[in-house]
Each structure stands twice: as C-alpha cells, then as structure tokens.
Write a protein that holds these residues in place. Structure first.
Motif, PDB file in Angstrom:
ATOM      1  N   ILE A  87      -5.728  11.585 -13.511  1.00 20.96           N
ATOM      2  CA  ILE A  87      -4.780  10.914 -12.230  1.00 20.96           C
ATOM      3  C   ILE A  87      -3.500  10.888 -12.707  1.00 20.96           C
ATOM      4  O   ILE A  87      -3.252   9.909 -13.650  1.00 20.96           O
ATOM      5  CB  ILE A  87      -5.855   9.567 -11.663  1.00 20.96           C
ATOM      6  N   GLN A  88      -2.626  11.379 -11.907  1.00 23.51           N
ATOM      7  CA  GLN A  88      -1.047  11.036 -12.079  1.00 23.51           C
ATOM      8  C   GLN A  88      -0.599   9.928 -11.695  1.00 23.51           C
ATOM      9  O   GLN A  88       0.081   9.785 -10.468  1.00 23.51           O
ATOM     10  CB  GLN A  88      -0.508  12.276 -11.380  1.00 23.51           C
ATOM     11  N   PHE A  89      -1.132   9.046 -12.343  1.00 19.44           N
ATOM     12  CA  PHE A  89      -0.963   7.691 -11.677  1.00 19.44           C
ATOM     13  C   PHE A  89       0.592   7.182 -12.010  1.00 19.44           C
ATOM     14  O   PHE A  89       1.115   6.169 -11.278  1.00 19.44           O
ATOM     15  CB  PHE A  89      -1.691   6.247 -12.598  1.00 19.44           C
TER      16      PHE A  89
ATOM     17  N   LEU B 212       0.526  -1.276   0.086  1.00 16.53           N
ATOM     18  CA  LEU B 212      -0.028  -0.057  -0.096  1.00 16.53           C
ATOM     19  C   LEU B 212       0.822   1.249   0.060  1.00 16.53           C
ATOM     20  O   LEU B 212       1.831   1.389   0.462  1.00 16.53           O
ATOM     21  CB  LEU B 212      -0.931   0.091   1.076  1.00 16.53           C
ATOM     22  N   CYS B 213       0.649   2.429  -0.762  1.00 13.91           N
ATOM     23  CA  CYS B 213       1.144   3.470  -0.919  1.00 13.91           C
ATOM     24  C   CYS B 213       1.436   4.373   0.516  1.00 13.91           C
ATOM     25  O   CYS B 213       2.499   4.758   0.771  1.00 13.91           O
ATOM     26  CB  CYS B 213       0.439   4.421  -1.761  1.00 13.91           C
ATOM     27  N   PHE B 214       0.670   4.225   1.469  1.00 12.09           N
ATOM     28  CA  PHE B 214       0.492   4.832   2.773  1.00 12.09           C
ATOM     29  C   PHE B 214       1.631   4.183   3.465  1.00 12.09           C
ATOM     30  O   PHE B 214       2.138   4.934   4.445  1.00 12.09           O
ATOM     31  CB  PHE B 214      -0.913   5.122   3.373  1.00 12.09           C
ATOM     32  N   ASN B 215       1.837   2.750   3.323  1.00  9.91           N
ATOM     33  CA  ASN B 215       2.803   2.159   4.311  1.00  9.91           C
ATOM     34  C   ASN B 215       4.065   1.979   3.456  1.00  9.91           C
ATOM     35  O   ASN B 215       4.984   1.180   3.791  1.00  9.91           O
ATOM     36  CB  ASN B 215       2.272   0.719   4.687  1.00  9.91           C
ATOM     37  N   MET B 216       4.445   2.129   2.213  1.00  8.58           N
ATOM     38  CA  MET B 216       5.521   2.207   1.496  1.00  8.58           C
ATOM     39  C   MET B 216       6.929   3.035   1.752  1.00  8.58           C
ATOM     40  O   MET B 216       6.728   4.208   2.296  1.00  8.58           O
ATOM     41  CB  MET B 216       5.304   2.489   0.007  1.00  8.58           C
TER      42      MET B 216
ATOM     43  N   THR C  49      -4.830  13.704  -3.752  1.00  3.60           N
ATOM     44  CA  THR C  49      -3.921  12.898  -3.021  1.00  3.60           C
ATOM     45  C   THR C  49      -2.867  12.143  -3.787  1.00  3.60           C
ATOM     46  O   THR C  49      -1.809  11.835  -3.289  1.00  3.60           O
ATOM     47  CB  THR C  49      -4.851  11.799  -2.366  1.00  3.60           C
ATOM     48  N   VAL C  50      -3.379  11.653  -4.952  1.00 12.00           N
ATOM     49  CA  VAL C  50      -2.209  10.981  -5.701  1.00 12.00           C
ATOM     50  C   VAL C  50      -1.070  11.997  -6.260  1.00 12.00           C
ATOM     51  O   VAL C  50       0.175  11.444  -6.304  1.00 12.00           O
ATOM     52  CB  VAL C  50      -3.011  10.448  -7.093  1.00 12.00           C
ATOM     53  N   ALA C  51      -1.645  13.025  -6.594  1.00 11.15           N
ATOM     54  CA  ALA C  51      -0.375  14.150  -6.993  1.00 11.15           C
ATOM     55  C   ALA C  51       0.516  14.260  -5.777  1.00 11.15           C
ATOM     56  O   ALA C  51       1.728  14.353  -5.695  1.00 11.15           O
ATOM     57  CB  ALA C  51      -1.041  15.528  -7.394  1.00 11.15           C
ATOM     58  N   SER C  52      -0.024  14.454  -4.445  1.00 11.82           N
ATOM     59  CA  SER C  52       1.001  14.627  -3.235  1.00 11.82           C
ATOM     60  C   SER C  52       1.808  13.217  -2.831  1.00 11.82           C
ATOM     61  O   SER C  52       3.114  13.309  -2.617  1.00 11.82           O
ATOM     62  CB  SER C  52       0.034  14.753  -2.099  1.00 11.82           C
ATOM     63  N   LEU C  53       1.334  12.113  -3.318  1.00 18.06           N
ATOM     64  CA  LEU C  53       1.935  10.806  -3.077  1.00 18.06           C
ATOM     65  C   LEU C  53       3.067  10.754  -4.189  1.00 18.06           C
ATOM     66  O   LEU C  53       4.260  10.595  -3.648  1.00 18.06           O
ATOM     67  CB  LEU C  53       1.147   9.749  -3.138  1.00 18.06           C
TER      68      LEU C  53
END
Length: 735
Positions: A590-592, A501-505, A538-542
């Motif tokens: 979405i900036q995937f 998961l991106c939040f735990n990466m 959210t995706v852009a900040s990640l």
C-alpha cells in the motif's frame, strides 16, 4: 434571609449567610438594596437618597433621590460634628451660602439626579500670589456638606457628603497653547532630558526635572525624586570624572588620572540629530477610515483594480479573512476561486444568489481608453444537490417550496494582452433549490486571466525562487503542428481541514524552502481487505492526484515554450524489503506515504539577493502492509465486515541545499603531482612554517612569531658555533 429596615429613609440590609462569597454578597446586597428602595419609595410614598452618604475627592459629586419628589425643594449647608458627642445634628431646610452649586435632573418617574459642583479654582497658590481663589494648602477643600430634601420646612431625606479635595499641580508658568513643540539642540542636550515628564503642561509627582513643577510643588516631594534615567539622569557623569569617585572606593592613582570636565562635556551627547520645530496636526487620534474613491487608470498593471465605464470597481464575491465579501474588487491578473456558504430559510430575492443576466452585462474599461462588454452565458445545473445540504432543523410550512433560478456559480474569464483586457466572458450557473426547513447553499465564484489560450499564473520569483512561494510544476501540452508547450500546474500536499478524511480533503501547494508533512485518513473495512488490488489502486490514485505534474520549473518565472526552463520529475517506487502475500485480513504494497525531495542551489546574486533554482525533484512512495488488528480496543471492525476504521495516508516534502564550491579550480600540476598535496599525503611540506602564519590559531600570533624567531636564532647560532663553521674558518685561514 433577613430584611431589616428601621425607618423608610434608612438603607435596607440583606444578609445571605453561607450562600454567597463576600465579594458576590456585597454586589448582591447593593443590587437588592436599590431594588427594595425603589419598591419602598413607590409603595409608601417616601423619598430617600441613594447613597445616603459619600466621600467627594473631585469638584463634582452626584447622588440619586428616589421617590415622589415633585413638590420638594433641595438645600445644601455646611455642617460639623459636635465637639462633645461627635454626631451631626438633624437635617435642616435652611439654605446657606457655600462654595458649591446644587443642580437637579429628572432621570425617571421617581428618580432625580442631584449634583453638586465646586465653584472655585483648585490652583495651588504661588509665592506672593494675591488671588483669593487659589488654594493656600495642598489639601484645598476639607468640609462636610448636608443636602436636605424638604416639603415646606419639613425635611424628608438627607444626604451627607465628606469633601476632601487636593489642589491641582498645574504649572505656574503656563503659557497659551501655540500648537508647536520646540526640540532643543541635541548636540548639547539629550532629546529626552526628563522621561518622567508624562503629562503635558502639568506637574508630575516625584518628577523633579519636570519644568512644569513650581517651587511649592517640588517641596512636596523633593526628598522622593525618581532616581536613574527615568528621573532625569539621562546623561550620567562618566567614571573618569574626579567628582564621581568617593574617598572610600577610589584607588590611589585615581587622583592623578581623573579628569576635571564640565557636565556638558559628556560622552552620551553629540550622538543625535539636530533638533527642529515640529508642528502638530490637531485631530482625533482614532477615527473611522474613509475608503477612497476609485482612481481612474490609463493602463492596467498586475494587482490594479478593474474599473467599469462609470469609474466604479468591478466586484465579485471573494473571501477576506475567512469571510465572504459580496462587493470585493477584482484585481488585474489575480486568479481566484472561492466558495461561499449561505443558509437559506426563504427563497433569496437579492444578489448574489438571485440575479439576472442583465445585471452582469456591464461595460468595463479595457485599459486602452476603450471598453469591453461582459458576455454572459447561462447554464442550468443538472445536479444541484452537490451545492445543497439540508440541516437537521425542523421543517416549516415552506417544506414543498422550490426556489428557482438560484445562482450557484459565477465563473469569469478575462482575456488580456499586455496591459489591456480584450474580452470578458461569464458563465452563470443556476439551479432549483428545494426548501426543506433550513438549507445550506454553497456558491462558487472564480476568475481566471487568459493570455490567448494560456492562463495567467503568478510567478514564484524573478528569476530565482523566493522562499515561501509555490513550486511550479508543469504538464506537456502537444499542439496539432507537433509543437508543444508546458502548461503550469501545482505540486501539492494534503491539507488537514474538516473531518480529516481523504475524500473530503483539500490540497495545499508545496512552498519553496519549507519542509512540511501532512496527511489524511482513509476509512477501511474488513471487506476492503479482501479486495487488495482495488484498495491498492484507490490509495495510489489518491497519492497520484497530489502530483500530476511531470516537470518542475528551474526558476520562479519559467517560459512555457522554453524547454531549458523545466526539469523532468523523477518518480521512484520503494519496494518492500520482504515479499508478503495478501491474506483475507491484510494487504501488502500500500502506497501509504509520498515523499517529495527537492534539491536546490544558489546560482548567483542579483542586486545582492541570492537567486535560488531547483536542480532536481524526486517523488518517492513508501509501501506498507495494512492488516486487521483485533488484539484489543474496538473489535467491531473484526465482527462486522462493513464496519470501518481509519488508516493514515501521508505526504511530505524536504528541501536540500546543494553546497556551492567557491574554491578556485585545481591546476594541472595539483592534479598530476600529489607530492605537495596535503590532503593526500602524510607529509605536508607547504605547511612547514604553518605555526608562523596567521592561519595558526593555537596561540596568539605574537607569541607564535616570537617563538619562531627564537628557533631561528638558535639555528643560526648552532650553525655558527658548530663543526661546519669551524671547518670553514680553518680553510679560510689556510688561504
């Protein structure tokens, strides 16, 4: 299952038909047989040998005598089968003089180890040898022994041993060990003239070049010698030797051109260094490594261990091969930050989780002959739950127990100047850990080296980048006097660990010269697709967290105060080809994917090593439309607005080498006049004689040169015999 035992001294047989494999059945049978013999001997007060018969191929053989044998005597004798019946007679308690020594050893309350040792030499007799103890034949011992366990003159159990022992092939000219190995002169003899000689001071079977083999040994395998280089033919005779070619396959002219040369004159010789005497060092081949004591240092250099005033290592818990080591030395100018996980069932009472401030106020050598004292600052964690996680184990009686002042973080700061340490500060973070069954505590340990206000960062080359080292990024830091410097930072990619998961990466730095692609997964629900602006943000900040730098270093050792050592990073937003509006089940833009493109080139060499530098770095983002697909599979996200499914967010890096133009610069004539430029004209006059040059590779140079000379000859002949030459001759005669 059937158990058969005709007499107590016989071996029990267990049949497990149809249940076990043959191999497993044999192992089970042996194990059950031994257990039953123990039980039988103990309950019926009898003795038995286990095994009851065996074959000896060496000078030592042993067996077990099971049962109460405290009052029993042992005897050994030589027996032979009957010539008529072929059977051996009953056991006897009468002892005979044999070449075997019988010993016994108590190994249990009802078990005795019986051992027979051969009391003679197994050396094969040589020629004219008169030693009666040597073996006259290769089969040295061939006899049958019977060991009897007796009470008085009554035998209780017997053991049959068939001894079949061959003589040892030891060198006949064995000399005392002098701990030296003599290497012959390799100019005239190869370094390994006998590769099959594998055993020191012993004859190797089928190795006819082994100097340790006597003539008697060689007669045993003279017709079965190992062929080829392994058998000693290290320097085979060359093909031009007259003795090599046979009469069948030799050509007619071979007898006139072959060479008569002694075997020592071989082309395989003379390609070695001259030999010398090597003294071997006696000692164990494998031994436990002994850690050396700390060596006092006068000044610190990068990577050297930091020492305390009593010449001990300054240690901080660190990770080694993925495991946390509590007493790991700290290296000078080596920053680190690790996390160690510990499972607690009771409150800790020892370091590193239970510490006192006085434990860290130690004197450390500063590298200039003096010392500095570690300054300790205590902080209390306001939210220790970030470092604590409770497992699913059942709670114990310590459910309401609170562990106070548990060390949750140790953050060191080393201030350095040149080759010395000027100050050391430590921030110790403590907190209260509640014990609810089993608790997992994550402790953070870090060390940073600061030169003034700048953190020490390892370089990625000197000066050019080295392949595999991190690409150095930078952020402009403006001071109060309107001057600035560039603070180092890293350019990262996603690191695939944990649940993905991106939040735990975690993040991994971009390594120079290594193309890579990675990503993470973002949980998205149907409710999130109704808030497209928030989802895009959210995706852009990640993705933006991966590359916070605005500059990139040109070389591997940039100066933070020199602007020419840094290059601006270009950020490009790749828009979608078509404009799509948001709907209740889809979000566009979405900036995937984030792609990092790095252009580099080789800018000269230093000591023969190419120096690589970065000329440009571009960060681009690819857009995509995320929509809810309810066409099949799991349709729960389509029904439940809070149910999530996982969508990928990726990042990649590509390195492109800029080719270096090594051609000489063009002259002004080549630039202005294109008549003789073969690249911009159909007719290339400079290459009129190209077939006569060495650049022409269509055929061998000798053939092209011969053909060219022939053309020149025809041209000259045509000129002489043609009309112009005839007119010239007529005009000459007229004069």
């Amino acid at each position: 299952m059937t158990f058969l035992a005709s007499r107590p001294d016989e071996v029990a047989v267990v049949y497990l038909r149809g249940l076990l494999s043959p191999t497993l059945l044999q192992k089970k049978t042996e194990l059950l047989g031994v257990l039953m013999l123990f039980t039988l001997a103990h309950t019926q007060n009898v003795v038995v040998f286990q095994p009851s018969h065996l074959t000896a191929s060496g000078p030592v053989v042993s067996a077990l005598l099971l049962g109460n044998s405290s009052n029993m005597s042992l005897s050994v004798r030589t027996v032979s089968p009957s010539s008529t019946t072929g059977s051996i007679g009953p056991p006897s308690c009468g002892a005979e003089v044999t070449q075997w020594v019988l010993t016994r050893e108590q190994v249990g309350k009802t078990a005795v180890r019986v051992q027979l040792s051969l009391e003679r030499s197994l050396h094969l007799c040589g020629e004219n040898e008169t030693d009666p103890d040597c073996c006259s034949n290769p089969l040295c011992v061939l006899e049958t022994l019977q060991v009897s366990a007796c009470v008085g003159d009554t035998p209780q159990a017997s053991l049959l041993i068939q001894a079949k022992i061959h003589a040892l092939l030891v060198p006949g000219n064995a000399a005392p060990a002098d701990n030296k190995t003599s290497i012959p002169n390799q100019v005239y003899q190869p370094l390994g003239p006998c590769p099959c000689d594998l055993t020191f001071r012993a004859c190797d079977v089928r190795c006819c070049c082994d100097k340790d083999c006597s003539n008697e040994d060689l007669t045993l395998f003279a017709s079965h010698c190992l062929p080829g280089p392994f058998g000693g033919q290290v320097s085979p005779p060359p093909d031009y030797q007259c003795s090599v070619q046979s009469a069948e396959n030799s050509p007619d002219w071979f007898s006139f051109l072959c060479v008569h040369s002694p075997p020592k004159n071989n082309p395989f010789l003379g390609l070695f260094y001259r030999g010398n005497v090597v003294k071997s060092k006696p000692g164990p081949t494998f031994h436990r490594p002994v850690l050396s004591a700390p060596v006092p240092v006068n000044v610190y250099v990068e990577g050297s261990p930091i020492l305390t005033l009593n010449d001990q290592y300054l240690t901080i818990p660190q990770k080694l091969f993925g495991q946390c080591v509590n007493n790991a030395p700290v290296a000078y100018l080596k920053n680190f930050k690790v996390e160690c996980v510990t499972r607690l069932r009771t409150c800790p009472t020892e370091p590193p989780l239970q510490t006192l401030p006085g434990d860290f106020r130690i004197q450390v050598k500063n590298g200039e002959g003096g010392d500095v004292i570690v300054e300790v600052t205590d902080e209390v964690a306001t939210d220790p739950s970030q470092s604590i996680s409770t497992t699913n184990g059942a709670a114990t009686s310590a459910e309401s127990l609170l562990c106070e002042n548990v060390t949750l973080a140790l953050d060191y700061q080393f201030y350095w100047k040149e080759n010395s340490i000027t100050n050391i500060t430590l921030t110790r973070t403590v907190g209260t850990v509640p014990l609810n069954g089993s608790v997992v505590v994550t402790t953070r340990y870090s060390a940073v080296f600061l030169n003034g206000d700048f953190m020490s960062e390892p370089n990625s080359g000197n000066p050019g980048y080295q392949v595999g080292r991190p690409v150095i990024g930078g952020i402009m830091d403006i001071f109060d006097n309107n001057t600035g410097s560039i603070q180092r930072t890293s350019i990262n990619l996603w690191k695939s660990v944990g649940d993905g998961l991106c939040f735990n990466m975690e993040k991994t730095p971009v390594l120079f010269g290594e193309n890579s692609t990675s990503g993470c997964l973002l949980p998205v629900s149907r409710h999130n697709l109704t808030q497209c602006d928030l989802l895009r943000e959210t995706v852009a900040s990640l993705q933006a967290d991966l590359t916070t730098a605005t500059y990139v270093a040109r070389t591997g050792n940039p100066d933070p105060l020199t602007g020419t050592d840094w290059i601006n990073i270009t950020f490009v937003m790749l828009n979608s080809s078509t404009t799509i509006e948001d709907t209740t089940s889809s979000c566009y833009g979405i900036q995937f994917h984030q792609h990092i493109q790095v252009w580099s080139l080789i800018d000269g060499t230093i000591e023969g090593r190419p120096q690589r530098e970065i000329r440009a770095l571009q960060v681009s983002y690819s857009m995509s439309t995320w929509s809810l697909d309810c066409g099949g599979g799991d349709i729960s996200p389509c029904v439940d607005p809070q149910e999530t499914w996982l969508l990928p967010i990726t990042s990649s890096v590509t390195f492109t080498d800029i080719p270096v133009n090594t051609e000489p610069p063009k002259t002004r004539f080549q630039i202005n006049f294109t008549e003789y430029d073969c690249n911009r004209n159909d007719v290339c006059w400079p290459e009129l004689a190209f077939p006569l040059t060495r650049y022409y590779t269509g055929e061998p140079y000798s053939q092209s040169l011969a053909k060219g000379l022939i053309l020149v000859f025809f041209f000259i002949a045509a000129s002489i015999l043609g009309t112009p030459w005839r007119q010239i001759r007529q005009a000459w005669k007229a004069l």
